[in-house]
Design a protein around this motif. Structure first.
Motif, PDB file in Angstrom:
ATOM      1  N   CYS B  33     -28.868 -12.506 -38.593  1.00 12.43           N
ATOM      2  CA  CYS B  33     -29.664 -13.384 -37.736  1.00 12.43           C
ATOM      3  C   CYS B  33     -30.723 -12.567 -36.992  1.00 12.43           C
ATOM      4  O   CYS B  33     -30.433 -11.512 -36.448  1.00 12.43           O
ATOM      5  N   CYS B  36     -29.609 -12.820 -32.969  1.00 12.27           N
ATOM      6  CA  CYS B  36     -28.463 -12.142 -32.370  1.00 12.27           C
ATOM      7  C   CYS B  36     -27.929 -10.996 -33.229  1.00 12.27           C
ATOM      8  O   CYS B  36     -26.947 -10.356 -32.856  1.00 12.27           O
ATOM      9  N   CYS B  52     -29.327 -20.659 -36.181  1.00 10.69           N
ATOM     10  CA  CYS B  52     -28.123 -19.855 -36.012  1.00 10.69           C
ATOM     11  C   CYS B  52     -27.130 -20.594 -35.120  1.00 10.69           C
ATOM     12  O   CYS B  52     -27.474 -21.016 -34.015  1.00 10.69           O
ATOM     13  N   CYS B  55     -26.429 -18.237 -31.814  1.00 13.41           N
ATOM     14  CA  CYS B  55     -27.406 -18.012 -30.736  1.00 13.41           C
ATOM     15  C   CYS B  55     -28.539 -19.035 -30.713  1.00 13.41           C
ATOM     16  O   CYS B  55     -29.442 -18.946 -29.884  1.00 13.41           O
TER      17      CYS B  55
HETATM   18 ZN   LIG Z   1     -28.102 -15.759 -34.098  1.00  8.11          ZN
END
Ligand SMILES: [Zn+2]
Lengths: 332, 290
Positions: B33, B36, B52, B55
């Motif tokens: 990601c 994060c 995601c 996050c």
């Molecule tokens: Zn993320």
């Protein structure tokens, strides 16, 4: 006093400075140098023609930015009578990078709005070098609405490096202020005449820079981005600003050829600052002519024609059959 | 059907290394990601509309992916897909404009930076225009300006609401003043649509700036931003160079724009379609204003 000069103007300015010196000596009765003076005057005339006859795009941009170039306020003074300045956006403050108000062109009552630069360093700083904040465009929109309400033709003067890129400008919605100004012009039921007198820098210029007639002074420019900005983005800073200026097609003659603007007003040799009143007189002729032409058009046709002018700007083609995605997404 | 396969099947011209395809059939089954740094399963990410789940980072989307997320199944009818940019200025920078165009076409399988057409959203017919940032930074030149204008005109004629999703660096420099004038052209078209009493909802996704924020995309009745999207007029680099100071931390984010009153709401991509449907319900055209 040392005069401002770009590199390509320097030999000319040296001769002109010398001429001034000789004239001073002559008026002081020191020597009889009339012959020398007239010889030098002829030399200067020749050199001036050579220097300014075939300007490159970049040299024109430089002239458009010349510190002595007449400003919007100079043209307002020279072209109109009975100017009454109006201030403020009624929301945040009065943006002094935009000047506007009532005025008379010959005997026609009009609304004038323009970018405002300073005439010296102190003034330039005070007026943020002609780079408006959102409140400047909101003031412009307010004046446009008054123009529309009282059926006053709108005449705008373009002279800005661009809308100001700053924190406050973003906080107060620079983009939205410009967009709303574009929208406002598009629906005005009065003639809109644009005069580009110097710098036509991107969206900050366009915000008050389109209408029913676009007039450009010979050495003004109108561009999607400043040449310097273009170099830094499309050449990664490695190109020359001369080259970028050339390829951007931003000069008055090029834009006339492309049908983006309607008319180019010739400037005195060397630029409008060489003979400001002459430049103003020539511009005034075109403004009066445009206003006469447009006052014959009905309100409805005016708005339709304004749109259809824009509607025709664009170069595109249909992809060849083998290349198209035609029909592939008909049924998503 | 995973979005990648769907896209691959439909688009015969899309090259093999298409980002979208790559995303759907990756080397591994997970991707890191960008928000994060945690690994996420691709399948899970796709099910989650490329957001995601840990996050909330919103991965960038292609125009067709967005349409796939927003339009009712089988409702999208693309229009003017064969319009291509020309090179009116014979523009040669570090790279020739023609080469940039060919490169962008090969990379994206698109002819230019916007996809327009009719679609259904929650059973309501709309005119839709979605920009694709991968195509020369989603910049607006003749084709983007023309397609947006045609789409708005069509909506005005057929009395349809407009939905646009923007992501753009601004006006396309390589077409010079012609690009700048597209701002005026699209804004005028929107003014006429608005005057007809018809609704326009604009979604600003990451990033939207320059000539697109300063024209049609902010002239909507309702402006929605995706979380954390960059939205502004001038680029941060230009601003920093001008004011010679560091910019505040959340400057020009969607959240900054909400605080300063420039957008109506920030909507997570997972709620986007439903939110648009709810808004459209309130924006039922009141009839044509003459
Ligand atoms: Zn993320």
């Amino acid at each position: 006093m040392k005069r401002f000069a770009y590199d390509f103007e320097r030999p000319l300015v040296e001769l002109e400075t010398k001429l001034e010196e000789l004239k001073r000596l002559e008026s002081a009765g020191k020597e009889d140098i009339a012959v020398q003076i007239s010889y030098l005057e002829k030399q200067i005339q020749k050199l001036r023609e050579r220097t300014y006859s075939n300007l490159t795009a970049w040299q024109k941009v430089q002239i458009a930015r010349h510190p002595d170039r007449p400003r919007t306020s100079d043209y307002i003074e020279a072209i109109f009578t009975d100017f009454i300045e109006l201030h403020g956006d009624r929301v945040f403050r009065d943006d002094v990078s935009i000047i506007g108000g009532f005025a008379r062109l010959e005997n026609v009552k009009v609304m004038v709005v323009g970018h405002r630069k300073g005439r010296n360093t102190k003034e330039s700083i005070a007026r943020n070098f002609g780079m408006p904040h959102p409140e400047g465009y909101r003031k412009a929109v307010r004046l446009m609405r008054i123009a529309n309400k009282f059926k006053l033709p709108l005449i705008t003067f373009i002279d800005t490096p661009g809308a100001y890129p700053g924190i406050g400008a973003e906080e107060r919605g620079q983009a939205i202020a410009i967009a709303q100004s574009l929208m406002e012009i598009s629906v005005l039921e009065v003639p809109v005449i644009v005069a580009n007198i110097g710098e036509g820098g991107s969206g900050g210029a366009l915000a008050i820079g389109f209408g029913d007639r676009i007039i450009m002074l010979e050495n003004s420019y109108y561009s999607v981005i400043t040449p310097e900005g273009c170099v830094s983005i499309l050449w990664d800073g490695e190109g020359s600003v001369e080259e970028a200026t050339e390829v951007l097609g931003l000069t008055s003659d090029k834009l006339l050829e492309m049908g983006i603007v309607d008319c180019v007003v010739r400037e005195p040799l060397g630029g409008a600052h060489y003979a400001p009143s002459l430049a103003a007189r020539e511009l005034k002729k075109e403004l009066v002519k445009a206003l006469e032409d447009l006052s014959k058009v009905s309100t409805k046709d005016l708005v339709e024609q304004r749109y259809s002018r824009l509607r025709h700007i664009g170069y595109y083609t249909k992809a060849r059959e083998s290349e198209t995605l035609s029909g592939k997404f008909q049924n998503i | 059907m995973p979005i990648g396969e769907w896209f691959k099947k439909e688009n015969k011209r899309a090259p093999a290394d298409q980002t979208l395809t790559k995303r759907a059939i990756p080397d591994g089954v997970w991707e890191k990601c960008l928000g994060c740094n945690e690994p996420i399963f691709i399948k899970e990410l796709e099910r989650n509309l490329m957001v995601c789940s840990k996050c909330d980072y919103h991965f960038p989307l292609s125009a067709y992916e967005r349409i796939y997320h927003l339009a009712d199944p089988n409702s999208f009818e693309e229009l003017w897909e064969d319009l291509c940019s020309e090179d009116p200025l014979c523009f040669i920078g570090k790279k020739a404009y023609m080469d940039s165009l060919v490169e962008a076409k090969n990379k994206t399988g698109l002819n230019d930076a916007v996809i327009c057409g009719r679609a259904g959203i929650g059973g309501r017919k709309v005119a839709i225009g979605v920009m694709d940032f991968r195509f020369i930074g989603g910049s607006m030149g003749s084709v983007v300006g023309e397609k947006i204008t045609r789409m708005v005109e069509l909506a005005t004629d057929e009395k349809l609401p407009i939905i646009t999703v923007s992501s753009s660096g601004g006006a396309r420099m390589q077409e010079g003043m012609i690009s700048l004038m597209q701002m005026a052209k699209t804004s005028t078209a929107v003014a006429r649509h608005s005057k007809s009493g018809l609704p326009y909802i604009s979604v600003l996704s990451h990033p939207t700036s320059g000539g697109v924020t300063a024209s049609f995309s902010t002239l909507a009745d309702i402006i929605i931003a995706e979380p954390k999207a960059f939205i502004g007029f001038a680029g941060p680099r230009v601003i920093e160079q001008t004011i010679k100071q560091k910019l505040p931390k959340d400057f020009q984010t969607a959240e900054f724009n909400l605080t300063h009153g420039m957008v109506d709401m920030i909507v997570n991509r997972l709620d986007m379609k439903r939110t648009i449907m709810r808004l459209l319900d309130y924006l039922e055209p009141s009839g044509v204003v003459e």
